[in-house]
Design a protein around this motif. Sequence first.
Motif, PDB file in Angstrom:
ATOM      1  N   VAL A 283       0.877  -1.311  -0.086  1.00  0.00           N
ATOM      2  CA  VAL A 283       0.178   0.010   0.075  1.00  0.00           C
ATOM      3  C   VAL A 283       0.918   1.001  -0.133  1.00  0.00           C
ATOM      4  CG1 VAL A 283      -1.817   1.108   1.329  1.00  0.00           C
ATOM      5  CG2 VAL A 283      -1.964  -1.164   1.283  1.00  0.00           C
TER       6      VAL A 283
ATOM      7  N   LYS B 295      -0.290   4.450  -0.664  1.00  0.00           N
ATOM      8  CA  LYS B 295      -1.034   5.611  -0.974  1.00  0.00           C
ATOM      9  C   LYS B 295      -0.153   6.917  -0.174  1.00  0.00           C
ATOM     10  CE  LYS B 295      -3.402   4.417   3.255  1.00  0.00           C
ATOM     11  NZ  LYS B 295      -4.578   3.631   3.643  1.00  0.00           N
TER      12      LYS B 295
ATOM     13  N   TYR C 125       3.449   6.838   1.626  1.00  0.00           N
ATOM     14  CA  TYR C 125       3.301   6.995   3.208  1.00  0.00           C
ATOM     15  C   TYR C 125       4.210   8.381   3.209  1.00  0.00           C
ATOM     16  CZ  TYR C 125       0.411   3.127   4.670  1.00  0.00           C
ATOM     17  OH  TYR C 125      -0.673   2.551   4.800  1.00  0.00           O
TER      18      TYR C 125
ATOM     19  N   LEU D   1      -7.985   2.262  -4.637  1.00  0.00           N
ATOM     20  CA  LEU D   1      -9.124   2.172  -3.323  1.00  0.00           C
ATOM     21  C   LEU D   1     -10.600   2.658  -3.778  1.00  0.00           C
ATOM     22  CD1 LEU D   1      -6.900   2.974  -0.325  1.00  0.00           C
ATOM     23  CD2 LEU D   1      -7.748   0.749  -0.730  1.00  0.00           C
TER      24      LEU D   1
ATOM     25  N   ALA E 266     -14.620  -1.317   3.925  1.00  0.00           N
ATOM     26  CA  ALA E 266     -13.529  -1.131   2.910  1.00  0.00           C
ATOM     27  C   ALA E 266     -13.080  -0.063   2.960  1.00  0.00           C
ATOM     28  CB  ALA E 266     -14.260  -1.436   1.649  1.00  0.00           C
TER      29      ALA E 266
ATOM     30  N   TRP F 267     -13.382  -7.296  -1.686  1.00  0.00           N
ATOM     31  CA  TRP F 267     -12.527  -6.880  -0.337  1.00  0.00           C
ATOM     32  C   TRP F 267     -13.157  -6.278   0.602  1.00  0.00           C
ATOM     33  CZ3 TRP F 267     -10.690  -1.598   0.812  1.00  0.00           C
ATOM     34  CH2 TRP F 267     -11.220  -0.598  -0.138  1.00  0.00           C
TER      35      TRP F 267
ATOM     36  N   HIS G   4     -12.049  -4.161   4.920  1.00  0.00           N
ATOM     37  CA  HIS G   4     -10.826  -3.642   5.678  1.00  0.00           C
ATOM     38  C   HIS G   4     -11.192  -3.746   6.986  1.00  0.00           C
ATOM     39  CE1 HIS G   4      -7.431  -1.142   6.552  1.00  0.00           C
ATOM     40  NE2 HIS G   4      -8.100   0.019   6.783  1.00  0.00           N
TER      41      HIS G   4
ATOM     42  N   SER H 258      -5.206  -5.992   6.440  1.00  0.00           N
ATOM     43  CA  SER H 258      -3.828  -4.966   6.221  1.00  0.00           C
ATOM     44  C   SER H 258      -3.110  -5.074   7.434  1.00  0.00           C
ATOM     45  CB  SER H 258      -4.413  -3.429   6.393  1.00  0.00           C
ATOM     46  OG  SER H 258      -5.234  -3.208   7.717  1.00  0.00           O
ATOM     47  N   THR H 259      -1.917  -4.416   7.955  1.00  0.00           N
ATOM     48  CA  THR H 259      -1.050  -4.633   8.764  1.00  0.00           C
ATOM     49  C   THR H 259      -1.557  -5.326  10.161  1.00  0.00           C
ATOM     50  OG1 THR H 259       0.629  -3.174   7.872  1.00  0.00           O
ATOM     51  CG2 THR H 259       1.167  -3.869  10.086  1.00  0.00           C
TER      52      THR H 259
ATOM     53  N   ARG I 227      -2.749  -6.629   2.424  1.00  0.00           N
ATOM     54  CA  ARG I 227      -2.427  -5.371   1.589  1.00  0.00           C
ATOM     55  C   ARG I 227      -1.685  -4.580   2.944  1.00  0.00           C
ATOM     56  NH1 ARG I 227      -8.119  -5.539   1.425  1.00  0.00           N
ATOM     57  NH2 ARG I 227      -8.116  -4.048   3.200  1.00  0.00           N
ATOM     58  N   ILE I 228      -0.440  -4.351   2.703  1.00  0.00           N
ATOM     59  CA  ILE I 228       0.492  -4.176   3.778  1.00  0.00           C
ATOM     60  C   ILE I 228       1.344  -2.600   3.535  1.00  0.00           C
ATOM     61  CG2 ILE I 228       2.432  -4.576   5.082  1.00  0.00           C
ATOM     62  CD1 ILE I 228       0.131  -6.533   5.527  1.00  0.00           C
ATOM     63  N   GLY I 229       0.794  -1.751   4.542  1.00  0.00           N
ATOM     64  CA  GLY I 229       1.274  -0.381   4.404  1.00  0.00           C
ATOM     65  C   GLY I 229       2.259  -0.136   5.367  1.00  0.00           C
ATOM     66  N   ILE I 230       1.723   0.092   6.497  1.00  0.00           N
ATOM     67  CA  ILE I 230       2.851   0.388   7.690  1.00  0.00           C
ATOM     68  C   ILE I 230       3.798  -0.639   8.111  1.00  0.00           C
ATOM     69  CG2 ILE I 230       1.570   0.023   9.679  1.00  0.00           C
ATOM     70  CD1 ILE I 230       3.511   2.973   9.634  1.00  0.00           C
TER      71      ILE I 230
ATOM     72  N   LEU J 118       1.299  -3.062  14.612  1.00  0.00           N
ATOM     73  CA  LEU J 118       0.158  -2.735  15.017  1.00  0.00           C
ATOM     74  C   LEU J 118      -0.350  -3.871  15.959  1.00  0.00           C
ATOM     75  CD1 LEU J 118      -1.639  -1.214  12.014  1.00  0.00           C
ATOM     76  CD2 LEU J 118      -0.284  -0.213  13.680  1.00  0.00           C
TER      77      LEU J 118
ATOM     78  N   HIS K  84       1.886   5.213  11.902  1.00  0.00           N
ATOM     79  CA  HIS K  84       1.619   5.939  10.456  1.00  0.00           C
ATOM     80  C   HIS K  84       2.176   7.226  10.559  1.00  0.00           C
ATOM     81  CE1 HIS K  84      -1.244   2.480  10.539  1.00  0.00           C
ATOM     82  NE2 HIS K  84      -1.058   2.406   9.367  1.00  0.00           N
TER      83      HIS K  84
HETATM   84  C1  LIG Z   1      -4.236   2.329   4.094  1.00  0.00           C
HETATM   85  C2  LIG Z   1      -4.946   1.142   4.111  1.00  0.00           C
HETATM   86  C3  LIG Z   1      -4.068  -0.198   4.079  1.00  0.00           C
HETATM   87  C4  LIG Z   1      -2.906  -0.316   4.666  1.00  0.00           C
HETATM   88  O1  LIG Z   1      -2.922   0.072   6.164  1.00  0.00           O
HETATM   89  P1  LIG Z   1      -1.687  -0.314   6.965  1.00  0.00           P
HETATM   90  O2  LIG Z   1      -2.338  -0.120   8.353  1.00  0.00           O
HETATM   91  O3  LIG Z   1      -0.736   0.710   6.893  1.00  0.00           O
HETATM   92  O4  LIG Z   1      -1.219  -1.725   6.466  1.00  0.00           O
HETATM   93  C5  LIG Z   1      -4.820  -1.280   3.604  1.00  0.00           C
HETATM   94  N1  LIG Z   1      -6.031  -1.299   3.223  1.00  0.00           N
HETATM   95  C6  LIG Z   1      -6.846  -0.066   3.043  1.00  0.00           C
HETATM   96  C7  LIG Z   1      -8.229  -0.276   2.583  1.00  0.00           C
HETATM   97  C8  LIG Z   1      -6.235   1.295   3.438  1.00  0.00           C
HETATM   98  O5  LIG Z   1      -6.781   2.333   3.150  1.00  0.00           O
END
Ligand SMILES: *Cc1c(COP(=O)(O)O)cnc(C)c1O
Length: 321
Positions: free
Chosen positions: A29, A31, A35, A75, A123, A151, A153, A188-189, A202-205, A212, A314
Amino acid sequence: MKPRIWLDGAALRANVAAFAALGAPVAAVVKNDGYGWGALRLARELDGVVESYVVADEDELAALRPGTKRPVRLLADVPAARLRSVVDLGGIPNCSSRESVAAAAGEAARRGGLTVRVGILDAAGWSAIRAEEAAVFASTLAGTALAVELWTHVSSTARAGAILAGFSAARETFVRAGIPVVSTDVASTGSASVANAHDRLRIGIGLFGGRLGTPIATRCALRVEAPLVRLYVQGGIGFAGYGDRRIPDASEIAVLRCGYGDGYPKGMAGAADILSVGMQYTTRVRRAATDPCVLIGATDDLDQLAAEAGITPHELVVGLA
Ligand SMILES: *Cc1c(COP(=O)(O)O)cnc(C)c1O
């Protein structure tokens, strides 16, 4: 004299591997321009180890595309006028309204098929349908040449059970309506687990080392080195900063050139051996007279650092970017 703040590419890749070990490939991720660190920069580090990318919208897709040939998931819904260019760019758009389904169906007919994403609440509030709407929504998809990536969230631990139950029910409804559900992703994370792995994570942080609270062996990919400006021995005064932090006399105090103006959280003051955090300078009780001094490094736990500063991982990551 300035702090150096950077990302460790090897740590980023090790974190991807740590999540992928749960049993599904990682969609990075990226976005908000990765980050804050640059989506292209992250793609340069990660392109060999991730399955795909996730961005917020078509502008972020266009910015990222020169850096990767992999699929890029959006997204948000795409305005009808920009749908063709998004698909041409290899973007997988989201659909959460009749209008966006109609535009995608037209594009699917023209191309002989198209995959879109449908998010079930939570989501993202602005791009999801409610689980109860699944039957009606499936009827708008029926008879089109659209395939669906379904999907959700898991944005709250407290509601995780309800979110996942709603998701499963919606999936059943889609399948019963004959809609081709080609893949699913839910985690996600913070919700990454073997059970939630599905077809991708879906991994961001987590790329940066955040967990987390999940028991995944990530490591901190951020490094902050601050030049040592001055070392002095605390004698007689007995406090640091503006008098609100008592310290033993004769403690050796290091003044470091890195402050909240550089993204180092002001809330770190009072945590561990950090005495004060100003705009440009941080004072800490001396640990070792190293110059530069490592304020954040590989041995730190990003979750714990953020908690000490009273912010989310974040906020810590985008602040340092
Ligand atoms: C930002 C986001 C993520 C990533 O989240 P993290 O907590 O940073 O891993 C995954 N899915 C969606 C829909 C998001 O908006």
